[in-house]
Design a protein around this motif. Structure first.
Motif, PDB file in Angstrom:
ATOM      1  N   LEU A   1     -10.888 -23.959   0.671  1.00  0.00           N
ATOM      2  CA  LEU A   1     -12.108 -23.300   1.129  1.00  0.00           C
ATOM      3  C   LEU A   1     -13.064 -24.258   1.823  1.00  0.00           C
ATOM      4  O   LEU A   1     -13.761 -23.872   2.757  1.00  0.00           O
ATOM      5  CB  LEU A   1     -12.802 -22.602  -0.044  1.00  0.00           C
ATOM      6  CG  LEU A   1     -12.090 -21.360  -0.564  1.00  0.00           C
ATOM      7  CD1 LEU A   1     -12.769 -20.836  -1.825  1.00  0.00           C
ATOM      8  CD2 LEU A   1     -12.031 -20.275   0.490  1.00  0.00           C
TER       9      LEU A   1
ATOM     10  N   SER B   1      -8.362 -20.679  -4.101  1.00  0.00           N
ATOM     11  CA  SER B   1      -9.213 -21.598  -3.335  1.00  0.00           C
ATOM     12  C   SER B   1      -8.401 -22.530  -2.455  1.00  0.00           C
ATOM     13  O   SER B   1      -8.955 -23.213  -1.603  1.00  0.00           O
ATOM     14  CB  SER B   1     -10.084 -22.418  -4.287  1.00  0.00           C
ATOM     15  OG  SER B   1      -9.262 -23.216  -5.121  1.00  0.00           O
TER      16      SER B   1
ATOM     17  N   ARG C   1      -8.694 -17.012   5.304  1.00  0.00           N
ATOM     18  CA  ARG C   1      -9.832 -16.719   4.421  1.00  0.00           C
ATOM     19  C   ARG C   1      -9.626 -15.373   3.729  1.00  0.00           C
ATOM     20  O   ARG C   1      -9.848 -15.237   2.526  1.00  0.00           O
ATOM     21  CB  ARG C   1     -11.147 -16.718   5.192  1.00  0.00           C
ATOM     22  CG  ARG C   1     -12.341 -16.415   4.288  1.00  0.00           C
ATOM     23  CD  ARG C   1     -13.657 -16.423   5.029  1.00  0.00           C
ATOM     24  NE  ARG C   1     -14.084 -17.754   5.403  1.00  0.00           N
ATOM     25  CZ  ARG C   1     -14.643 -18.628   4.564  1.00  0.00           C
ATOM     26  NH1 ARG C   1     -14.816 -18.325   3.303  1.00  0.00           N
ATOM     27  NH2 ARG C   1     -15.029 -19.804   4.999  1.00  0.00           N
ATOM     28  N   GLU C   2      -9.175 -14.376   4.471  1.00  0.00           N
ATOM     29  CA  GLU C   2      -8.922 -13.046   3.911  1.00  0.00           C
ATOM     30  C   GLU C   2      -7.841 -13.103   2.825  1.00  0.00           C
ATOM     31  O   GLU C   2      -7.973 -12.489   1.766  1.00  0.00           O
ATOM     32  CB  GLU C   2      -8.482 -12.120   5.052  1.00  0.00           C
ATOM     33  CG  GLU C   2      -8.724 -10.668   4.810  1.00  0.00           C
ATOM     34  CD  GLU C   2      -8.429  -9.866   6.068  1.00  0.00           C
ATOM     35  OE1 GLU C   2      -7.391  -9.189   6.078  1.00  0.00           O
ATOM     36  OE2 GLU C   2      -9.228  -9.936   7.026  1.00  0.00           O
TER      37      GLU C   2
ATOM     38  N   GLU D   1     -14.498 -23.713   5.559  1.00  0.00           N
ATOM     39  CA  GLU D   1     -15.939 -23.709   5.830  1.00  0.00           C
ATOM     40  C   GLU D   1     -16.289 -24.724   6.919  1.00  0.00           C
ATOM     41  O   GLU D   1     -17.044 -24.423   7.839  1.00  0.00           O
ATOM     42  CB  GLU D   1     -16.705 -24.019   4.544  1.00  0.00           C
ATOM     43  CG  GLU D   1     -18.194 -23.914   4.665  1.00  0.00           C
ATOM     44  CD  GLU D   1     -18.681 -22.480   4.842  1.00  0.00           C
ATOM     45  OE1 GLU D   1     -19.780 -22.323   5.407  1.00  0.00           O
ATOM     46  OE2 GLU D   1     -17.987 -21.551   4.438  1.00  0.00           O
TER      47      GLU D   1
ATOM     48  N   ARG E   1      -7.670 -14.374  -4.621  1.00  0.00           N
ATOM     49  CA  ARG E   1      -8.593 -15.138  -5.457  1.00  0.00           C
ATOM     50  C   ARG E   1      -8.110 -16.577  -5.647  1.00  0.00           C
ATOM     51  O   ARG E   1      -8.067 -17.112  -6.748  1.00  0.00           O
ATOM     52  CB  ARG E   1      -8.827 -14.446  -6.794  1.00  0.00           C
ATOM     53  CG  ARG E   1      -9.408 -13.046  -6.632  1.00  0.00           C
ATOM     54  CD  ARG E   1      -9.696 -12.355  -7.935  1.00  0.00           C
ATOM     55  NE  ARG E   1     -10.600 -13.078  -8.810  1.00  0.00           N
ATOM     56  CZ  ARG E   1     -11.935 -13.032  -8.761  1.00  0.00           C
ATOM     57  NH1 ARG E   1     -12.522 -12.292  -7.861  1.00  0.00           N
ATOM     58  NH2 ARG E   1     -12.664 -13.726  -9.618  1.00  0.00           N
TER      59      ARG E   1
ATOM     60  N   HIS F   1      -9.216 -14.782  -0.267  1.00  0.00           N
ATOM     61  CA  HIS F   1     -10.132 -13.862  -0.955  1.00  0.00           C
ATOM     62  C   HIS F   1      -9.347 -12.793  -1.715  1.00  0.00           C
ATOM     63  O   HIS F   1      -9.625 -12.532  -2.888  1.00  0.00           O
ATOM     64  CB  HIS F   1     -11.092 -13.228   0.049  1.00  0.00           C
ATOM     65  CG  HIS F   1     -12.064 -12.291  -0.564  1.00  0.00           C
ATOM     66  ND1 HIS F   1     -13.146 -12.714  -1.299  1.00  0.00           N
ATOM     67  CD2 HIS F   1     -12.105 -10.942  -0.583  1.00  0.00           C
ATOM     68  CE1 HIS F   1     -13.814 -11.669  -1.739  1.00  0.00           C
ATOM     69  NE2 HIS F   1     -13.204 -10.577  -1.310  1.00  0.00           N
TER      70      HIS F   1
END
Length: 140
Positions: A115, A98, A89-90, A119, A96, A93
């Motif tokens: 993503l 997905s 996830r890091e 989730e 940028r 992020h």
């Protein structure tokens, strides 16, 4: 849940010698915004939906004649099967992105994580019952 449990272990892939139109059709049918470009079991690049749009529309190239190898992103970012979900996830992020390919150190593609997968994995067990209808629709 681990990354290996959360990822798509059989993502659609494309060969470097395929045309961009073939890649676009495969993206559309699989509803995937990123295709790993694989040669001999190893990932040699990626092609994103953004790349296709920018190349085909903005630059005016003929997608039925142009090869994936000419437009793919060589040496794309990826994660390893042993990475934690928080690390992935890091990384997404920070970059940028997905979607990230999951590869072994030798470049062998083992899966794809997005993503939505993250989730779902991070919230596994947080709620009981069947998958909400909206999530099922979005995931396809």
């Amino acid at each position: 849940m681990t990354l290996v449990q959360a990822m798509n272990p059989r993502p659609p892939v494309i060969a470097p010698d395929a045309t961009l139109i073939s890649a676009a059709k495969q993206m559309a049918s699989s509803r995937m915004p990123l295709l790993p470009v694989v040669l001999g079991g190893r990932m040699v690049g990626t092609l994103s939906a953004f790349d296709l749009i920018a190349i085909s529309v903005a630059e005016g190239f003929a997608p039925d004649q142009r090869k994936v190898s000419a437009e793919m992103r060589p040496d794309p970012p990826s994660c390893r099967p042993e990475d934690t979900l928080a690390q992935v996830r890091e990384q997404m992020h920070a970059l940028r992105l997905s979607t990230l390919p999951v590869t072994e150190a030798n470049g062998e593609l083992v899966g794809l994580i997005d993503l939505f997968d993250l989730e779902t994995a991070e919230n596994a067990g947080a709620a009981a019952g069947p998958e909400p209808e909206m999530v099922a629709r979005v995931r396809g």
